[in-house]
Design an enzyme around this catalytic site. Sequence first.
Site, mmCIF file in Angstrom:
data_model
loop_
_atom_site.group_PDB
_atom_site.id
_atom_site.type_symbol
_atom_site.label_atom_id
_atom_site.label_comp_id
_atom_site.label_asym_id
_atom_site.label_seq_id
_atom_site.Cartn_x
_atom_site.Cartn_y
_atom_site.Cartn_z
ATOM 1 N N TRP A 1 -19.845 17.199 9.226
ATOM 2 C CA TRP A 1 -18.760 16.805 8.332
ATOM 3 C C TRP A 1 -18.932 17.478 6.978
ATOM 4 O O TRP A 1 -20.040 17.523 6.436
ATOM 5 C CB TRP A 1 -18.764 15.282 8.128
ATOM 6 C CG TRP A 1 -18.285 14.522 9.323
ATOM 7 C CD1 TRP A 1 -17.960 15.049 10.540
ATOM 8 C CD2 TRP A 1 -18.082 13.113 9.420
ATOM 9 N NE1 TRP A 1 -17.573 14.045 11.397
ATOM 10 C CE2 TRP A 1 -17.643 12.844 10.733
ATOM 11 C CE3 TRP A 1 -18.223 12.047 8.542
ATOM 12 C CZ2 TRP A 1 -17.333 11.568 11.178
ATOM 13 C CZ3 TRP A 1 -17.928 10.770 8.980
ATOM 14 C CH2 TRP A 1 -17.478 10.519 10.290
ATOM 15 N N LYS B 1 -14.135 18.472 9.711
ATOM 16 C CA LYS B 1 -15.112 18.465 10.801
ATOM 17 C C LYS B 1 -15.331 19.890 11.244
ATOM 18 O O LYS B 1 -14.471 20.500 11.853
ATOM 19 C CB LYS B 1 -14.629 17.558 11.930
ATOM 20 C CG LYS B 1 -14.584 16.131 11.428
ATOM 21 C CD LYS B 1 -14.111 15.115 12.431
ATOM 22 C CE LYS B 1 -14.212 13.740 11.789
ATOM 23 N NZ LYS B 1 -13.161 12.834 12.113
ATOM 24 N N GLU C 1 -6.148 -3.279 -0.891
ATOM 25 C CA GLU C 1 -6.582 -4.357 0.002
ATOM 26 C C GLU C 1 -7.792 -5.111 -0.544
ATOM 27 O O GLU C 1 -8.244 -6.081 0.039
ATOM 28 C CB GLU C 1 -6.923 -3.787 1.393
ATOM 29 C CG GLU C 1 -5.717 -3.323 2.200
ATOM 30 C CD GLU C 1 -5.319 -1.879 1.944
ATOM 31 O OE1 GLU C 1 -5.690 -1.357 0.874
ATOM 32 O OE2 GLU C 1 -4.640 -1.284 2.803
ATOM 33 N N THR D 1 0.861 -1.189 0.000
ATOM 34 C CA THR D 1 0.000 0.000 0.000
ATOM 35 C C THR D 1 0.893 1.233 0.000
ATOM 36 O O THR D 1 2.068 1.159 0.360
ATOM 37 C CB THR D 1 -0.888 0.041 1.254
ATOM 38 O OG1 THR D 1 -0.018 0.009 2.392
ATOM 39 C CG2 THR D 1 -1.811 -1.144 1.314
HETATM 40 P P1 AMP Z 1 -5.093 2.411 -3.281
HETATM 41 O O1 AMP Z 1 -5.057 1.289 -2.341
HETATM 42 O O2 AMP Z 1 -3.790 3.119 -3.428
HETATM 43 O O3 AMP Z 1 -5.683 2.031 -4.593
HETATM 44 O O4 AMP Z 1 -6.055 3.515 -2.662
HETATM 45 C C1 AMP Z 1 -7.374 3.192 -2.312
HETATM 46 C C2 AMP Z 1 -8.113 4.441 -1.917
HETATM 47 O O5 AMP Z 1 -8.251 5.321 -3.044
HETATM 48 C C3 AMP Z 1 -9.520 4.194 -1.475
HETATM 49 O O6 AMP Z 1 -9.587 3.749 -0.148
HETATM 50 C C4 AMP Z 1 -10.138 5.577 -1.675
HETATM 51 O O7 AMP Z 1 -9.822 6.450 -0.612
HETATM 52 C C5 AMP Z 1 -9.447 6.062 -2.919
HETATM 53 N N1 AMP Z 1 -10.297 5.831 -4.090
HETATM 54 C C6 AMP Z 1 -10.225 4.825 -4.993
HETATM 55 N N2 AMP Z 1 -11.170 4.970 -5.944
HETATM 56 C C7 AMP Z 1 -11.859 6.096 -5.635
HETATM 57 C C8 AMP Z 1 -12.970 6.784 -6.217
HETATM 58 N N3 AMP Z 1 -13.552 6.380 -7.340
HETATM 59 N N4 AMP Z 1 -13.412 7.889 -5.584
HETATM 60 C C9 AMP Z 1 -12.843 8.338 -4.455
HETATM 61 N N5 AMP Z 1 -11.792 7.748 -3.871
HETATM 62 C C10 AMP Z 1 -11.311 6.637 -4.446
#
Ligand code: AMP
Length: 541
Positions: free
Chosen positions: A443, A438, A330, A185
Amino acid sequence: MLGLMQSQPLLISNLITFAERHHGDAQIVSRRVEGDVHRYTYRDAAQRSRQVARALDGLGLAFGDRVATLAWNGYRHFELYFGVSGSGRVLHTINPRLHPDQIAWIANHAQDEVLCFDLTFLPIVQAICGKANIRHYIALCDADKLPHDSGIAGLRSYEEWVGACDDRYDWPTLDENTASSMCYTSGTTGNPKAALYSHRSTLLHAYGAALPDAMGLSARDAVLPVVPMFHVNAWGIPYSAALTGAKLVFPGPGLDGKSVYEMLEAEQVTYAAGVPTVWQMLLTHMRPAGLRFSSLKRTVIGGSACPPAMISAFKDDYGVEVLHAWGMTEMSPLGTVCTLKNKHLALSEAEQMKIRLKQGRAVFGVDMKIVGDDGVELPWDGKTFGNLLVRGPWVLGQYFKAEGGDPLQGGWFPTGDVATIDADGYMQITDRSKDVIKSGGEWISSIDIENLAVAHPAVAMAACIGMPHPKWDERPIVLVVKKPGADVTREELLAFYQGKIAKWQIPDDVVFVDSIALGATGKILKTRLREQLKGYRLPGV
Ligand code: AMP
């Protein structure tokens, strides 16, 4: 009583074997680091994947050993996806945009035995080879392109290494729960942690992702994943493409608007996938020149919230359907995709658009719910915000080496996202839980504020963050990058918000900046922005 059907494990090698047998002449086209375009078929890819498996045997690698890659989207990387995992080793795709020290740390944590890399990343490999305990370095190039003065002991060319091997190889019949690949990650706080996928989770995800209301891939598609193969397996597209027999078009290092556009047109791509920033670059290239798409029909956009202005631009100006999708490392990564239901087809364009803006409905295989800070489930009314939890056979149960302890809450994985879910099951992300603003006990969604800012014609990019406020706790401000040659004042932009959101949600200030820092996976680095704004004071505070 047990069922009486055949019991066959779900294995990644099945995918490439299937593609070879049933879609053997479907094409895989790649822009190479060398600058030219390479073209071959699933049949060739399957044969070379078997050679990779043999080449790994030749290095004496055991089942479960890790083979890392630092590579663009391309045919050699594709062969490694199948050759490494199919032969029982674990493919570790590393994000080259991370700092070399972090890459060395990750390689050691994963205990990588082999590193296969594109020559673009030679400087990174030179920087880490003294620090990482990697035994074999393979450059993804022809023998005559191998640098001789690299300083990397035992460096070999991929073509020489793989080319020397016979392509006769029987894929092992593994337990389907065997680890197949891993991905760290982004780790914006603390050290990165790895998701360790299995053959079973990968195949189920490939099936789920290919469904019509998910990615909807088919043998009639030509698919261009701009989303990197080093970021959650390019959203599983290499696997789903092999499962459906779709033509694959790999952009290699050419991710700028011009290169992507040329590849889309030259290969008559029907389907593309990437994060919003990439599509922004593409549209910026196309607009001034009046360019059109001759084949592109759909594009899946995810990774960060897709601004409404982008969905409209693709749809209204270019006739391309945007599929807004959400997921995370994940989750292999797919969680939701936004497609309409039958009952929505009679709605007006404007009503349909309200739905398309959401991150979408769960793909079968993913269950989700929202809960309050007390863990109590919240209603699906499309208004109530809550912490988003997920579970399913391609959702992480534990990080590699049990880093971070047990991540689950009563069997559910907390995504760290804050979302609403409506009565039809459409989920909408309002924020990362650490980014939500916040204000006075309420929110405010930073994504809403950003989406409205980029809808202004003079705004190229926007990032909203909360600033400490003595009375309200936090108040939003918006950082804005203007489009080249365009102008807008602070007052004009604040006035632009009037009537579009509640008064108390309108930002307190606009800060114009030259650029906004993006992280290794293309997401806005809000931690960096907060550091940049140290010493900043809200107006009137
Ligand atoms: P990653 O593990 O680097 O792919 O990041 C995952 C995170 O990216 C998610 O938990 C979200 O916070 C963000 N994310 C992924 N897709 C979207 C989306 N379509 N809109 C908003 N946030 C997103």
